[in-house]
Design an enzyme around this catalytic site. Structure first.
Site, mmCIF file in Angstrom:
data_model
loop_
_atom_site.group_PDB
_atom_site.id
_atom_site.type_symbol
_atom_site.label_atom_id
_atom_site.label_comp_id
_atom_site.label_asym_id
_atom_site.label_seq_id
_atom_site.Cartn_x
_atom_site.Cartn_y
_atom_site.Cartn_z
ATOM 1 N N HIS A 1 33.479 33.273 48.735
ATOM 2 C CA HIS A 1 34.146 31.989 48.496
ATOM 3 C C HIS A 1 33.679 31.302 47.214
ATOM 4 O O HIS A 1 34.241 30.290 46.832
ATOM 5 C CB HIS A 1 33.947 31.063 49.697
ATOM 6 C CG HIS A 1 34.641 31.563 50.930
ATOM 7 N ND1 HIS A 1 34.049 32.446 51.786
ATOM 8 C CD2 HIS A 1 35.879 31.335 51.417
ATOM 9 C CE1 HIS A 1 34.885 32.741 52.775
ATOM 10 N NE2 HIS A 1 36.019 32.077 52.572
ATOM 11 N N CYS B 1 42.485 49.827 44.839
ATOM 12 C CA CYS B 1 42.713 48.488 45.385
ATOM 13 C C CYS B 1 43.951 47.884 44.706
ATOM 14 O O CYS B 1 44.151 48.072 43.497
ATOM 15 C CB CYS B 1 41.490 47.634 45.103
ATOM 16 S SG CYS B 1 41.666 45.938 45.655
#
Ligand code: HEM
Length: 596
Positions: free
Chosen positions: A178, A298
């Site tokens: 975060h 990814c």
């Protein structure tokens, strides 16, 4: 499997009083610890930075030997305990990371005189979603945020509810992904007010524990973007030189902590409303096997490049969120046959995968059943048992598709009428058109990313390298790959800003396979999978350095084409999407040409 922690002290208690926060840790069998934190969210967490960074765990460099000695669990526990304690306080680092301007400008969670102030009681009563509750508010420092509408879009799924009605920062000290600009931006976009001064929160972190305390040791060469959870790129050296990426330098994309080694593991294969088949590792290893060499990439690979064009949300991956592995396992279609699924019928169109770490996603049943699709449930990676970071004990490999569908730590396969309901199928890994913003995005209108577009990147030289013009030639090397089995037909390099292009030599990797794959069956399958376009191509071009302007910056560019006629776009404008997926514009690397 016996949890190593159960072998040691059952009731260790660690208490730390640091600054304004008091942390008490009660350990108990199992790797979740009971941790109560009294948190006063009004002080400047930055004052604690010196203390928190003394702990290697707090700085995120969690390391643990893969061979566990008798004392290791104890160290792990104590380390985990201290880690949780410091981690809890570790949002210090979060704040230090990217939390708005340091020069006196506004920071996330600053008091805002233009907004109403709520009591702690008002905030904590907002802890349940409608219709049963009034909605969900959270706090960060003095800020109050109404995240009711954001919750279904939260990339970390329902874990966000652990913070409902209270502060998010203790949890963000655990999940350090975060600490990123876009997270602060999302948070501030939900700002509704301030929490009263002096609010004191009792936060129960027992449901979170320290999910990363027992993460495995990682190769030092990986480019670590995040350790909690681990997100690390393959280094340019391996991307430039290795056809099959060594396990130590294979990129890592984890969503949560890595599950512990499973001594025994049973895979469940089910048809919704139909048969179930259970198979353990020993039985799987006895079944007819298949190998495949496949690129695992990814969806956010090269997101950083797109972000430089225009800001996007997500981990800012360079061109190293891609690797190529040799996998061996059981064809998924053989396992589906055991539950009677050999064709698409009765509305069954999807195969859902569930993982030990609660990650989930799905692929079309047609891909799973395609005899040329080569989807396998793998137990080996580069001819060894799959390591923990790479999906031990089982990882489904879906060649030609985005890595988000090649689910690690596989525990359950379900043939269904519906796509997986997991966050990563329905609310993430979707590519919106350029004009769509986070506020206007309607996830139900856009399909989940499965296959991927043509892409390539320069892995050598790397940005900032100094090129000596006294060397006659400079090798420029990299990778190129396209999804869905489309073969790379050309890679070109430009040293003059795109005015002229020179074709690079392509290496399909067949020689590498002939020389390096020891098992004859694996070798045969690997050569087939190269022909099917599951592997990447390595490419190389020798640039004549004598023609380069000395003492100047030089921008190298590469672009690839695939067998469907697909070509990388010149710029990111047409492929821009706010989540930064499938970034595949021409790749550029700027180097310095020495004056002598
Ligand atoms: C309002 C508060 C929150 C916001 C705005 C928020 C936002 C986000 C964002 C933007 C990401 C994606 C980060 C990335 O780009 O990789 C993320 C991931 C994640 N979040 Fe949160 N989060 C919040 C609260 C929480 C809480 C309280 C928890 C846990 C208790 C949590 C757990 C996670 C996890 C585990 C992930 C990783 C998911 C993955 O990598 O796929 N989040 N969050």
């Amino acid at each position: 499997m016996r949890n190593p922690i159960t072998r040691i002290t059952r009731n260790a208690i660690a208490t730390a009083h640091i600054g304004l926060a008091s942390v008490t840790l009660h350990t108990r069998p199992g790797w979740h610890s009971s941790l109560a934190v009294r948190w006063e969210g009004t002080h400047r967490a930055r004052t604690l930075r010196a203390i928190s960074t003394q702990s290697p765990l707090a700085s995120g460099n969690t390391r643990q030997s893969s061979s566990r000695g008798p004392f290791l669990p104890l160290f792990a526990l104590i380390g985990g305990a201290v880690g949780i304690a410091f981690t809890t306080l570790g949002f210090v680092d979060l704040e230090a990371a990217k939390n708005g301007p340091e020069d006196g400008g506004e920071m996330a969670g600053d008091f805002r005189p233009d907004l109403p102030t709520y009591t702690q009681r008002q905030v904590s009563s907002h802890n349940q979603l409608p219709p049963d509750g009034p909605g969900v508010w959270v706090t960060y420092r003095r800020g109050v945020y109404d995240v009711t509408r954001f919750i279904e879009n939260h990339p970390g799924g329902e874990r966000i509810m652990l913070a409902a009605g209270g502060p998010v920062d203790p949890f963000w000290g655990v999940y350090r992904n975060h600490a990123a600009d876009h997270v602060w931006e999302i948070l501030e976009s939900h700002r509704i007010g301030n929490v009263e001064e002096g609010a004191k929160w009792d936060v129960d972190l027992s449901k979170v524990g320290d999910p990363f305390a027992l993460d495995p040791v990682r190769g030092p060469e990986l480019i670590m973007l995040n350790t909690r959870p681990c997100n690390a790129e393959s280094p340019p050296s391996t991307l430039a030189d290795d056809f099959v990426t060594p396990v130590d330098t294979f990129y890592v994309r984890n969503h949560f902590g890595v599950p512990l080694e499973q001594e025994q593991h049973t895979l469940l294969v089910e048809v919704e409303g139909g048969k179930t088949y259970e198979v353990d590792l020993d039985e799987l290893r006895k079944m007819p096997k298949k190998s495949v060499i496949a690129v695992v990439q990814c969806a956010g690979n090269r997101r950083k490049d797109m972000h430089l064009f225009k800001p996007v949300q997500g981990i800012l991956w360079g061109p190293g969120a891609i690797s190529c592995g040799l996998y061996t396992g059981v064809p998924l279609k053989d396992l589906l046959k055991r539950v009677g699924v050999t064709s698409e019928r009765g509305g069954l169109h999807h195969v859902q995968f569930e993982a030990l770490d609660k990650y989930g996603s799905s692929i079309p049943l047609s891909k799973a059943l395609d005899p040329l699709g080569d989807v396998i449930v793998a137990y080996e990676h580069n001819e060894e048992a799959i390591t923990r970071d790479h999906g031990s004990p089982l990882r489904v490999i879906v060649p030609g598709h985005v890595a988000a569908r090649s689910v690690k730590f596989l525990k359950r396969v379900v043939v269904s009428k519906e796509e997986s309901h997991a966050q990563w199928q329905r609310r993430d890994y979707k590519m919106f058109p350029p004009h769509v913003t986070p506020d206007t995005a309607d996830y139900s209108t856009v399909p989940a990313i499965q296959t991927m577009p043509v892409n390539s990147a320069i892995s050598h030289p790397t940005p900032g390298d100094r090129i000596s013009p006294s060397d006659a030639t400079m090798p420029v090397k990299g990778w190129a790959w396209s999804g869905d089995g489309k073969l790379i037909t050309s890679v070109e390099v430009s040293v003059d800003g795109g005015s002229t292009w020179a074709p690079a030599r392509l290496d399909q990797g067949k020689e590498w396979v002939e020389k390096n794959v020891s098992d004859p069956d694996a070798k045969r399958d690997a050569l087939v999978s190269i022909d099917r376009g599951w592997a990447w191509m390595k490419w190389e071009l020798d640039v004549d350095t004598k023609t380069l302007e000395r003492g100047k910056e030089l921008t190298l560019m590469c672009r690839a084409r695939d067998s469907s006629g697909g070509e990388q776009p010149r710029s990111f404008d047409l492929v821009y999407n706010f989540r930064g997926f499938n970034g595949n514009a021409y790749h550029k690397v700027t180097v310095q040409v020495a004056s002598k």
